[in-house]
Write a protein that holds these residues in place. Structure first.
Motif, PDB file in Angstrom:
ATOM      1  N   LYS A 263       0.776  -1.068  -0.039  1.00  0.00           N
ATOM      2  CA  LYS A 263       0.044   0.037   0.157  1.00  0.00           C
ATOM      3  C   LYS A 263       0.732   1.203   0.021  1.00  0.00           C
ATOM      4  O   LYS A 263       0.501   2.193  -0.667  1.00  0.00           O
ATOM      5  CB  LYS A 263      -0.880   0.002   1.204  1.00  0.00           C
ATOM      6  CG  LYS A 263      -1.823   1.184   1.299  1.00  0.00           C
ATOM      7  CD  LYS A 263      -2.744   1.110   2.679  1.00  0.00           C
ATOM      8  CE  LYS A 263      -3.548   2.421   2.476  1.00  0.00           C
ATOM      9  NZ  LYS A 263      -4.421   2.412   3.835  1.00  0.00           N
ATOM     10  N   LEU A 266       2.258   1.965  -3.490  1.00  0.00           N
ATOM     11  CA  LEU A 266       1.068   2.547  -4.149  1.00  0.00           C
ATOM     12  C   LEU A 266       1.119   3.834  -3.989  1.00  0.00           C
ATOM     13  O   LEU A 266       0.676   4.766  -4.992  1.00  0.00           O
ATOM     14  CB  LEU A 266      -0.130   1.680  -3.943  1.00  0.00           C
ATOM     15  CG  LEU A 266      -0.177   0.253  -4.811  1.00  0.00           C
ATOM     16  CD1 LEU A 266      -1.198  -0.513  -4.336  1.00  0.00           C
ATOM     17  CD2 LEU A 266      -0.042   0.215  -6.375  1.00  0.00           C
ATOM     18  N   GLU A 298      -6.508   3.185 -11.094  1.00  0.00           N
ATOM     19  CA  GLU A 298      -6.250   1.879 -10.779  1.00  0.00           C
ATOM     20  C   GLU A 298      -5.614   1.649  -9.316  1.00  0.00           C
ATOM     21  O   GLU A 298      -6.096   0.784  -8.593  1.00  0.00           O
ATOM     22  CB  GLU A 298      -5.148   1.259 -11.964  1.00  0.00           C
ATOM     23  CG  GLU A 298      -4.804  -0.176 -11.806  1.00  0.00           C
ATOM     24  CD  GLU A 298      -3.791  -0.609 -12.763  1.00  0.00           C
ATOM     25  OE1 GLU A 298      -3.591  -1.717 -12.459  1.00  0.00           O
ATOM     26  OE2 GLU A 298      -3.671   0.049 -13.722  1.00  0.00           O
ATOM     27  N   LYS A 302      -6.784  -0.403  -6.073  1.00  0.00           N
ATOM     28  CA  LYS A 302      -6.050  -1.707  -5.459  1.00  0.00           C
ATOM     29  C   LYS A 302      -5.755  -1.065  -3.998  1.00  0.00           C
ATOM     30  O   LYS A 302      -5.724  -1.752  -3.241  1.00  0.00           O
ATOM     31  CB  LYS A 302      -4.429  -1.499  -6.190  1.00  0.00           C
ATOM     32  CG  LYS A 302      -4.618  -2.357  -7.461  1.00  0.00           C
ATOM     33  CD  LYS A 302      -3.087  -2.155  -7.940  1.00  0.00           C
ATOM     34  CE  LYS A 302      -3.067  -3.112  -9.415  1.00  0.00           C
ATOM     35  NZ  LYS A 302      -1.869  -2.942  -9.790  1.00  0.00           N
ATOM     36  N   ASN A 305      -8.923  -2.115  -2.210  1.00  0.00           N
ATOM     37  CA  ASN A 305      -8.946  -3.644  -1.944  1.00  0.00           C
ATOM     38  C   ASN A 305      -7.908  -4.235  -0.901  1.00  0.00           C
ATOM     39  O   ASN A 305      -8.078  -4.863  -0.203  1.00  0.00           O
ATOM     40  CB  ASN A 305      -8.346  -4.292  -3.281  1.00  0.00           C
ATOM     41  CG  ASN A 305      -9.351  -4.230  -4.415  1.00  0.00           C
ATOM     42  OD1 ASN A 305     -10.533  -3.841  -3.995  1.00  0.00           O
ATOM     43  ND2 ASN A 305      -9.148  -4.224  -5.682  1.00  0.00           N
TER      44      ASN A 305
END
Length: 318
Positions: A263, A266, A298, A302, A305
């Motif tokens: 995470k 990202l 995107e 993610k 999620n």
């Protein structure tokens, strides 16, 4: 700073406070808004009075202070070039000064603008440019990247990378902080804690800090006290020890840690791409804008999620 105290009316920001910065450190002041970071920077710069204590500058220390609200260091009757040239003290050529000004988005005819007609953001950029034309050996910067685009921020990072003096700054720009700071001072509840490493080192320490090291002032004292009290209960301690030695829970904890690392990567990518899209020149390349916009969506998906999976894994602890 030795035994200094500073209050604003009934609000005590610092009391009997000591602080020292040593030569060569490039330090960021980290902490929540209202923690006292800007007050500390102003005390170090000598632009506000302290209630008591002593502020002692090192031998031959030459201080340069930048603040978004301090525009009185500019001569409104000068042009941008003249103002920058006045800081050079004959040490740089006109071409070198124009190069520095271009780093801060003063290009072409912009250098002939009168200081009196510059916007607040342009004045901030000019003050930064002046500081780098003939930099003092001790720089204090309060949110220096606020009015800078991506290229200007990177230019400032490059300039500070080669800067041999001492630096203390405040910034909410994580890219800038990560690129510049080699020391972190965490400002919290009138106290300052030093972390002799970069921002990633500090963040790793903060995330893994036990309750015993947390600040215990105000409401936090009540909250932490309750947690400590609960931990004293024998049944709670026994249950936690059982969890600690179960292989199942260890695997779950490892999985959560891996997801958090993913995470964080990202989030860094998301931040970097948003910075690029914020550049004034990004609209010239429609393909890049579309590509990055899709990637940003995107990444957000993610991250969502990952957050859901972390919640699910936490619920599965036994």
């Amino acid at each position: 700073l030795e035994g200094i105290s500073k209050s604003y009316g009934d609000i005590k920001v610092y009391r009997d406070f000591d602080f020292e910065i040593t030569r060569g450190e490039k330090a960021v002041l980290a902490g929540e808004n209202g923690a006292g970071k800007s007050t500390l920077l102003k005390i170090l710069a000598g632009v506000i009075q302290i209630d008591k204590g002593a502020r002692l500058a090192g031998h031959n220390t030459n201080i340069g202070y930048f603040s978004q609200t301090r525009m009185d260091v500019l001569n409104p009757h000068s042009t941008v070039f003249e103002e920058a040239y006045s800081a050079a003290a004959g040490t740089l050529t006109g071409e070198a000064i124009r190069t520095i000004l271009s780093m801060f988005l003063f290009r072409g005819d912009d250098v002939d603008k009168s200081v009196s007609i510059l916007s607040g953001g342009e004045k901030s950029r000019l003050i930064l440019a002046k500081l780098l034309v003939n930099p003092p050996n001790f720089l204090l910067l309060d949110e220096p990247t606020t009015h800078l685009d991506v290229d200007a921020v990177d230019a400032l990072v490059k300039a500070l990378d080669g800067y041999e003096g001492t630096l203390i700054f405040i910034s909410h720009d994580i890219h800038f902080v990560r690129s510049v700071a080699n020391t972190v001072f965490e400002v919290k509840a009138g106290r300052v804690r030093k972390f002799p490493g970069n921002f990633d080192y500090y963040w790793d320490k903060v995330k893994n800090r036990p309750f015993a090291e947390e600040d215990t002032s105000g409401d936090d004292k009540t909250r932490v006290g309750k947690i400590k009290q609960e931990n004293k209960k024998p049944e709670v301690v026994q249950k936690e020890n059982q969890f600690k030695h179960k292989g199942y829970n260890a695997k779950i904890a490892a999985a959560i840690k891996k997801l958090k690392r993913e995470k964080e990567k990202l989030e860094i990518e998301h931040y970097a791409k948003k910075r690029i899209l914020s550049s004034p020149r990004s609209h010239h390349n429609g393909e890049t804008v579309n590509k990055f916009s899709c990637r940003l969506k995107e990444i957000k998906g993610k991250i969502s999620n990952i957050d859901r999976e972390i919640i699910r894994l936490k619920k599965s602890f036994k």
